[in-house]
Design a protein around this motif. Structure first.
Motif, mmCIF file in Angstrom:
data_model
loop_
_atom_site.group_PDB
_atom_site.id
_atom_site.type_symbol
_atom_site.label_atom_id
_atom_site.label_comp_id
_atom_site.label_asym_id
_atom_site.label_seq_id
_atom_site.Cartn_x
_atom_site.Cartn_y
_atom_site.Cartn_z
ATOM 1 N N TRP A 71 70.616 -57.073 63.138
ATOM 2 C CA TRP A 71 71.277 -57.915 64.134
ATOM 3 C C TRP A 71 70.826 -59.361 63.941
ATOM 4 N N PHE A 72 71.780 -60.284 63.990
ATOM 5 C CA PHE A 72 71.429 -61.700 63.969
ATOM 6 C C PHE A 72 72.351 -62.431 64.934
ATOM 7 N N GLY A 73 72.054 -63.676 65.155
ATOM 8 C CA GLY A 73 72.820 -64.469 66.114
ATOM 9 C C GLY A 73 71.873 -65.311 66.945
ATOM 10 N N ASP A 74 72.282 -65.647 68.162
ATOM 11 C CA ASP A 74 71.416 -66.444 69.021
ATOM 12 C C ASP A 74 71.801 -66.236 70.476
ATOM 13 N N ASN A 97 75.469 -68.854 76.531
ATOM 14 C CA ASN A 97 76.276 -68.623 75.341
ATOM 15 C C ASN A 97 75.587 -67.666 74.360
ATOM 16 N N PRO A 98 75.554 -66.351 74.649
ATOM 17 C CA PRO A 98 74.979 -65.390 73.696
ATOM 18 C C PRO A 98 75.984 -65.044 72.599
ATOM 19 N N LYS A 99 75.470 -64.865 71.379
ATOM 20 C CA LYS A 99 76.288 -64.460 70.237
ATOM 21 C C LYS A 99 75.477 -63.488 69.382
ATOM 22 N N LEU A 100 76.058 -62.333 69.096
ATOM 23 C CA LEU A 100 75.371 -61.304 68.325
ATOM 24 C C LEU A 100 76.265 -60.819 67.194
ATOM 25 N N THR A 124 80.082 -64.550 73.686
ATOM 26 C CA THR A 124 80.373 -64.825 75.090
ATOM 27 C C THR A 124 80.020 -66.270 75.413
ATOM 28 N N ASN A 125 80.640 -66.787 76.476
ATOM 29 C CA ASN A 125 80.380 -68.171 76.878
ATOM 30 C C ASN A 125 80.816 -68.360 78.322
ATOM 31 N N ASN A 136 66.894 -67.618 68.353
ATOM 32 C CA ASN A 136 67.603 -67.086 67.195
ATOM 33 C C ASN A 136 67.059 -65.704 66.832
ATOM 34 N N LEU A 137 67.934 -64.739 66.787
ATOM 35 C CA LEU A 137 67.519 -63.381 66.447
ATOM 36 C C LEU A 137 67.221 -63.262 64.959
#
Length: 911
Positions: free
Chosen positions: A232-235, A252-255, A268-269, A910-911
């Motif tokens: 998993w990555f994103g922020d 604002n999560p993003k995966l 999402t936002n 940051n993941l």
């Protein structure tokens, strides 16, 4: 003075850095003296073992690499099928010329060397190594794309390559929200990118590869870094800020997750800072990847949207915007042959718009007098919009011979708009709009390769669509005379219900027969069938709340409309030297039937429609193409319904069941050249369109009010458009690049103007065909630097001239961008734009500017990032736009109130 001092210092700094560099130049040829194009040349620093520079040879085998003086280097040159070349070079303070001869005789495995090259070309694929174009300030995919030669992000957030829109973005070969590119550019993190692959002449169906004309098809494929695969990555980010003493926030999560078997993306936002991942305009043009099956057939029949014109937004065209957004995308491969994918998107927004508009029109009346009409209007609008779309796709490819896919896309929205307006002519106006459109689009395709010579393709598409817009206007003065209307009320409250249901089926069978290695023939059988029901009614709300139905036929519609196009097409594709030519034609049988006003109207006829496509492959990366098409264009039910329909409170429209098709011919020429030697990229196009018997409005203008009906204009009054553009860009030395863009459009439109006479019969009012010509010109000049360790500056100047018969509008717009990554932890970015609008007589002369800036702190290898950002730092109150209406020649100047300064502090993990 401070700005001039800064520029002087910056120029001196760059000149100083250039003076410390020199060049290694030369040519790469084979043993017979023939130049080798697209050979890889790299220069390695012997002390640091790092790559100092690189080049790819041009059509003459030339290369040039900028390096620092007083260093020792290793020069390497490679090309598939040749032995590698290597030479040690000591660089002092002058240019060095190195002629290179590559010897044949060995098939090289050059993976290790190619991996270091920032740009490589293999067939129709251009691969950019993302890290080679970064300076540390990039956060999203769009930040990297803007720095790639030949790639642009246009004003709508769409990706353009070689002047063509990118149709699809994939990650590791898997679709990423098919049918849109903006979600990708705004959300994919820059630090996850390994390579960006531009796939030219793209066709996802391998069975059809090389059988048709795919030159306009471009896709992007993103290759991820090794650490981003199977993890998993994103922020996860959140921020809080202030705007006019009010708190503002954003979450604002993003995966993202990618493995060879499946992928998942979640974005999402939630914010009230005016940040819109997608606008309402983006939603309505989101195709989901569905294609126009009948594009090659020569018939133009598009189902128009029966919406109410609820205003679409850009981020800065509103006084306040609250947004909620959620999107998920997945792809799953249960086996090598089967792929299942899909996405779901939810968009919600609440918006407040405040607009001030001044409109001018000059009428030259039949009696020789001149009438000037000026309207000053103020409008305050509140919108509430919720939109949902979902797509499910499956693709079954068990072998190179068989390809089957099925897609279904559903869209639903719930929109309301309430406006309070004041007009200097119509006084106060209150309007309400509501609509809940719904559609389902399905697509089933079957492709089968029988053998090396025979391929068949069956494509089916079905659209089901419902639209139910409701309109309400509360007026002090009712501008129209309506049968049955009660004129004794204190307020004039007029309402309109509309409902449109559409079923449209497209079916197409293609047979491809390969005659030989250089030619094939394509036979097409196709049919388009559309069935539409259209109902509308106008009613009045009385002062006591009761409803007054306006039952006259002219105020209501009950229409059934059927359209059918059965056609046979033949296209022959052949190679002649460097030319690929595809002439062809289609033979159509059209039939239309409408039922309304207790009667039927039937029409049927046949047409022969020729076309041709020709491509000249001048060199590997240089082409010239020509297209010609003759098209029959048909209207749908909206312009056939003979009862009145409100387009707006001051605009009344009625259709015409006797409308005929319009015929248009289009000639277009496109030129493209890409030179890896200095990243020179040129793309230009020129097109001419002529439309005969166009469907136009026959309009009576009474002050600012208009009553229109649809008619076919006389064939002697053809409408014509000439549009051309050219873009040129290249790199200079090692750290500089520039670009020049020119766009020119000339249009000639015809409209039928009605003038009232003294009798009571509107049918015999005198008419005049008004021909209006307009020319728009746009010039863009840009310069930017690409330093790794120093601040980077981008300068862009945009100049626009819109010349129409009533006025000439000029717009100057310089923009300055600054980027700087320093102390291995800080990223600073800033952008300043100035807009100056004025007309020829200087009765309009306005300026506004915007400044935004951000500073980010993130230690190397740290997962935490702090960001302090500000938008509209200069606290600009409004932006200005100019528009021109070809009907009557109305010129309008509008000022939109925009969000004031917002300062935001955010934290990202940051993941």
């Amino acid at each position: 003075m401070k700005h001039k001092t800064f520029l002087v210092i910056f120029l001196l700094l760059t000149i100083s850095m250039v003076s410390q560099n020199t060049r290694i130049e030369g040519t790469v040829k084979d043993s017979t003296g023939i130049a080798i194009e697209m050979a890889n040349v790299i220069v390695l620093n012997k002390n640091t073992k790092t790559m100092e520079g690189y080049a790819i040879t041009d059509s003459k085998g030339k290369f040039s690499v900028t390096v620092k003086i007083n260093n020792n280097y290793t020069l390497k040159a490679t090309y598939l099928g040749f032995q590698p070349f290597e030479k040690e070079i000591n660089v002092e303070d002058k240019n060095i010329i190195v002629p290179i001869i590559l010897k044949e005789g060995i098939q090289l495995d050059i993976v290790e060397i190619v991996r270091e090259m920032p740009v490589t070309i293999s067939g129709d694929t251009i691969s950019y190594k993302a890290d080679a174009f970064k300076n540390g300030t990039e956060r999203k995919l769009e930040d990297v794309l803007k720095k790639l030669p030949g790639v642009e992000i246009n004003k709508d957030g769409e990706i353009e390559v070689e002047g063509k829109k990118v149709q699809k973005v994939m990650i590791e070969g898997k679709d990423f929200f098919d049918g849109d590119t903006k979600i990708a550019t705004k959300n994919i993190p820059a630090d996850a990118l390994d390579k960006i692959q531009v796939l030219r002449n793209y066709n996802e169906v391998l069975n059809l590869k090389g059988l048709g004309n795919d030159e306009e098809n471009i896709a992007l494929n993103i290759k991820l870094k090794e650490g981003k695969k199977n993890f998993w990555f994103g922020d996860l980010s959140a921020g809080i800020g202030i705007n006019n003493d009010e708190l503002r926030s954003v979450i604002n999560p993003k995966l993202f997750y990618y493995s060879p078997k499946y992928s998942i993306n979640i974005i999402t936002n939630w914010n009230d800072i005016g940040e819109m991942p997608l606008t309402a305009q983006d939603y309505f043009k989101f195709t989901g990847g569905f294609k126009n099956l009948m594009k090659k057939g020569g018939t133009g029949f598009n189902i128009t949207s029966n919406d109410l014109g609820i205003l679409g937004l850009q981020n800065n065209q509103a006084a306040k915007i609250e947004t909620s957004f959620g999107a998920a995308n997945f792809s799953y491969n249960p086996s090598k042959a089967l792929t299942i994918s899909g996405f779901g998107i939810f968009m919600g927004s609440k918006t407040n718009l405040i607009t001030n508009t001044t409109s001018n029109r000059t009428d030259n009346l039949p009696d020789g007098t001149v009438q000037n009409i000026t309207e000053i209007a103020q409008e305050n609008t509140n919108q509430d919009s919720k939109q949902i779309m979902a797509k499910l796709s499956s693709s079954y490819v068990p072998s190179e011979k068989l390809h089957v896919d099925y897609d279904i896309l559903a869209k639903y929205s719930n929109q309301t708009e309430n406006s309070t307006s004041y007009s200097s002519i119509l006084s106060d106006i209150y309007t309400e709009k509501e609509q809940n459109p719904f559609s389902i689009n399905q697509n089933l395709n079957y492709y089968y390769t029988l053998n090396n010579k025979n391929v068949i393709a069956v494509e089916l598409q079905h659209l089901y669509q419902e639209e139910d817009p409701f309109y309400n206007a509360d007026l002090e003065n009712q501008p129209f005379v309506l049968n049955g209307y009660n004129e004794s009320q204190n307020r004039n409250i007029i309402n309109q219900n509309r409902f449109t249901k559409t079923n449209k089926v497209d079916a197409k069978f293609d047979y491809y027969y390969t005659l030989n290695a250089k030619s094939n023939i394509n036979l097409t059988l196709g049919n388009t069938y559309s069935n539409q029901n259209f109902n509308s009614s106008i009613f009045q709300t009385l002062d006591n709340g009761f409803q007054n139905d306006l039952t006259a036929d002219e105020n209501n519609n009950t229409v059934k409309y059927q359209f059918n196009d059965a056609f046979l097409g033949i296209h022959y594709r052949f190679l002649l030297g460097k030319f690929i030519v595809t002439p062809g034609f289609s033979f159509h049988n059209y039939s239309m039937k409408d039922e309304q006003l207790n009667s039927q109207n039937k029409v049927s006829f046949t047409r022969f429609l020729p076309g041709i496509n020709a491509l000249w492959q001048i060199k590997k990366a240089e082409t010239l193409s020509y297209d010609y098409a003759l098209t029959n264009n048909f209207t749908d039910v909206n312009k056939l319904a003979e009862g009145y329909v409100f387009s707006n409170y001051n605009s009344l429209f009625r259709g015409n069941r006797n409308l005929e098709n319009a015929t248009s011919q289009v000639h277009s020429i496109r030129y493209f050249k890409y030179n890896m030697f200095n990243y020179e990229n040129i793309f230009a196009n020129l097109s001419y369109t002529k439309q005969i018997e166009a469907v136009k409005n026959k309009t009576l203008l009474t002050g600012v009010n208009q009553t229109s009906t649809a008619v076919n204009i006389n064939s002697n009054f053809a409408e014509e458009t000439i549009s051309g553009s050219i873009n040129y860009g290249r790199s200079f030395s090692k750290y500089y690049k520039g670009n020049l863009g020119i766009r020119v459009n000339w249009n000639k439109f015809n409209n039928i103007r009605v003038y009232p006479d003294n009798d009571s019969n509107p049918q015999n009012d005198p008419t005049e065909i008004q021909t209006t010509e307009s020319v728009s010109q746009n010039y863009t000049l840009g310069f930017s630097t690409t330093f790794k360790k120093y601040p980077n500056l981008g300068l862009t100047y945009n100049y626009t001239v819109n010349n129409n018969f009533s006025d000439t509008i000029f717009t100057d717009s310089p923009t300055i961008n600054l980027e700087y990554f320093f102390l291995n932890a800080f990223s600073f970015t800033a952008e300043y734009s100035l807009y100056h609008n004025y007309n020829k007589s200087k009765t309009i002369d306005s300026e506004y500017d915007f400044l935004s800036a951000s500073i980010i702190y993130q230690k190397k290898q740290s997962k935490w990032e702090w960001k302090l950002s500000a938008t509209n730092l200069l606290n600009t109150k409004s932006l200005n736009t100019n528009s021109f209406s070809q009907l009557g020649g109305t010129s309008s100047f509008s000022a939109y109130t925009v969000q004031s300064r917002i300062v935001l502090l955010s934290l990202k993990y940051n993941l």
